[in-house]
Design a protein around this motif. Structure first.
Motif: not given
Length: 179
Positions: A117-125, A132-149
């Protein structure tokens, strides 16, 4: 334009200050005419099916165009709805706050995005996350990069899981989608 704020898991009360601040910031911007709505999503049933059913119900009551701002588990549900097919009002943009990346390191796979899955290229995202988020680790952000270029990634040094003193950056992205 309608702005749908999707709170996190069990976050109806905890996320109220975020939605209230976003509403106030958008109301103070003379270039923006937006109604921020924060419906209550189920706490008792945390299944994707229950949340997506409630999301679809809410979309039926919104105007023809919507910007979705989704926090934590709400961000997961917004992405799942997008992956399964967005129905209802036209999605003008998606702003995700502290989005968990499911399917890694023991996080429940029920909420994982479909493979490929990748979001549509024309969808602003936009994806925002605080280091310092203690609930969702910060490294989760980088995991989205390959799917959301084409997505814009906003990294904040502070703000925690509730984006304390960071909602103005979120508001700026929402305003850019509306104005």
């Amino acid at each position: 334009m309608d702005v749908l704020f999707m709170h996190g898991a069990g976050g109806w009360t905890d996320d109220q200050p975020m939605a209230t601040e976003l509403r106030a910031l958008l109301d103070s911007n003379p270039l923006v005419n937006a109604a921020v709505q924060m419906p209550h999503f189920p706490d008792e049933d945390m299944s994707a099916a229950a949340w997506l059913k409630q999301l679809d119900r809410q979309l039926n009551f919104m105007g023809p165009d919507v910007v979705a701002v989704a926090h934590s588990f709400g961000a997961s549900m917004a992405l799942l709805r997008l992956a399964d097919g967005w129905s209802g009002p036209r999605l003008s943009g998606l702003v995700l706050l502290a989005a968990p990346f499911w399917g890694s390191e023991g996080w429940q796979a029920e909420y994982a995005l479909p493979a490929g899955f990748t979001p549509p290229d024309d969808l602003p995202l936009f994806l925002h996350h605080c280091r310092d988020d203690s609930t969702v680790p910060f490294d989760h952000l980088a995991r989205f990069a390959p799917r959301m270029p084409h997505a814009v990634f906003r990294r904040h040094e502070t703000g925690g899981h509730q984006f304390q003193d960071r909602m103005s950056a979120v508001s700026d992205d929402v305003a850019a989608l509306i104005a």
